[in-house]
Design an enzyme around this catalytic site. Structure first.
Site, PDB file in Angstrom:
ATOM      1  N   HIS A 354       0.408  -0.964   0.219  1.00 27.09           N
ATOM      2  CA  HIS A 354       0.072   0.326   0.320  1.00 27.09           C
ATOM      3  C   HIS A 354       0.826   1.660   0.118  1.00 27.09           C
ATOM      4  O   HIS A 354      -0.088   2.993  -0.207  1.00 27.09           O
ATOM      5  CB  HIS A 354      -1.252   0.409   1.208  1.00 27.09           C
ATOM      6  CG  HIS A 354      -2.375  -0.751   1.176  1.00 27.09           C
ATOM      7  ND1 HIS A 354      -2.471  -1.814   1.675  1.00 27.09           N
ATOM      8  CD2 HIS A 354      -3.110  -0.347   0.781  1.00 27.09           C
ATOM      9  CE1 HIS A 354      -3.252  -2.654   1.750  1.00 27.09           C
ATOM     10  NE2 HIS A 354      -4.144  -1.480   0.770  1.00 27.09           N
ATOM     11  N   SER A 355       2.050   1.386  -0.106  1.00 29.98           N
ATOM     12  CA  SER A 355       3.041   2.224   0.395  1.00 29.98           C
ATOM     13  C   SER A 355       3.271   2.923  -0.647  1.00 29.98           C
ATOM     14  O   SER A 355       3.712   4.520  -0.226  1.00 29.98           O
ATOM     15  CB  SER A 355       4.637   2.105   0.669  1.00 29.98           C
ATOM     16  OG  SER A 355       5.133   1.238  -0.998  1.00 29.98           O
TER      17      SER A 355
END
Length: 374
Positions: A354-355
């Protein structure tokens, strides 16, 4: 055409690139419908891959498909050259490339200027490539001792290039998911398994998903001007009392969730109308058709959840399932129970995946009413 796009974008308060993305995303529904009518398995594989590549080009630009080719080629070569370690090699290589892309696009100017990039689609593609490679590695193992998911999804033979191409870029799930298995994709395109017999009409469940998408979009458009996330950086927010700020925090989070509900509902409609969303029949009498293969969110389940334990079962369902099958369960040693380390490893992988939500992108998205990806 350019002036018309600018006018449409200005009318709904978004940039032209974001509007182009939304139009391409909506186009996955009629594209999915036409996928049903393509004759022959080879034709359906080609159609899935070519339409996905075309919509990527129209949405993200010419370099997007070059971006996708890198992990696709890496995963296929890993399966071709080192089957036993293909899952691990692909996991490390695909995630490494994804991290590099996260870092590169964080420093780019596109998001600052109201643009959009292909990292969201690359995230979905990464999970599909890894699951395919792991399942191909599992095909070498004896069935005894395998978990149920391994038995169900392992691949006995290497997918052909055309099968792999169609699976990776299938337009119905390419932009925002859901993630699904290569084995299910192959059975659908070849009309085997659940699809060997005529399947029920998808029109009613598709309509239900579209109505849900419309309701979610409407609620988001109504609430977002009243509870914008940008308010947290304004001096006014810090002048409020504790309870006022707490209420605003809750409502801004509540408001932000509806754009995800919209995107996932639209994606679900595209997969359902293609027929791939069919997942079998219920045990009721008479049996009812189930269409939850593409279900990525249970809106009421999220909003009415009574504990944090329930949320992974209701929110981003297919990614949560992927993390359970390909990270959590595989970190558990045979004969031992899962514990903190397995949970920590799973959450770490999820966080890395998700970064791509850095401050620059977040600021750009907050300024647009319909910029759905964070």
């Amino acid at each position: 055409m350019g002036l018309e796009m600018e006018g449409m974008a200005a009318a709904i308060g978004v940039s032209v690139p974001v509007l182009r993305f939304l139009l391409c995303f909506a186009a996955t529904i009629p594209t999915g419908l036409m996928w049903r009518a393509v004759p022959g398995a080879a034709g359906r594989h080609l159609y899935a891959g070519l339409t996905g590549a075309a919509l990527s080009y129209l949405s993200f630009g010419a370099t997007s498909n070059l971006l996708f080719v890198v992990p696709m080629a890496f995963g296929y070569l890993a399966m071709l050259l080192c089957r036993r370690l293909a899952g691990l090699v692909t996991f490390l290589g695909a995630f490494g490339f994804l991290i590099a892309c996260h870092m590169y696009y964080m420093s780019g100017d596109a998001w600052k200027e109201g643009g959009i990039d292909a990292t969201g689609a690359l995230m979905v593609l990464t999970l599909k490539i890894i699951s395919c490679a792991i399942n191909y590695s599992d095909g070498m193992l004896k069935e005894e001792g395998l978990r149920d998911a391994q038995k169900k999804y392992r691949l006995a033979k290497l997918p052909s290039l055309i099968e792999y191409f169609g699976y990776c870029l299938c337009c119905g799930s390419h932009f925002a998911g859901p993630v699904y298995e290569m084995k299910d994709y192959l059975e659908y395109t070849e009309r085997n398994g659940l699809w060997a017999s005529p399947t029920p009409s998808p029109l009613l469940p598709t309509l239900r998903a579209l109505v849900q998408a419309g309701a979610c979009m409407g609620l988001y458009l109504y609430l977002s001007p009243q509870f914008p996330l940008s308010r947290f950086s304004e001096p006014l927010y810090y002048e409020w009392g504790f309870w006022h700020r707490l209420f605003y925090q809750y409502m801004s989070g509540f408001t932000a969730r509806w754009k995800y509900y919209f995107i996932w509902s639209l994606s679900e409609a595209a997969i359902i109308i293609s027929g791939l969303g069919f997942s079998g029949w219920s045990d009721s009498s008479p049996p009812k058709a189930k269409w939850d293969r593409a279900k990525n969110v249970d809106v009421l389940g999220v909003e009415l959840a009574t504990s944090a334990v329930q949320l992974p079962l209701m929110w981003n369902i297919q990614v949560s399932t992927w993390l359970r099958y390909y990270v959590y369960e595989r970190l558990v040693q045979k004969g031992k129970k899962p514990g903190f380390l397995q949970l920590l490893g799973t959450q770490t992988v999820s966080a890395v995946w998700h970064s791509y939500t850095d401050g620059n992108k977040q600021s750009a998205i907050q300024s647009s009413t319909l910029s759905w990806f964070l």
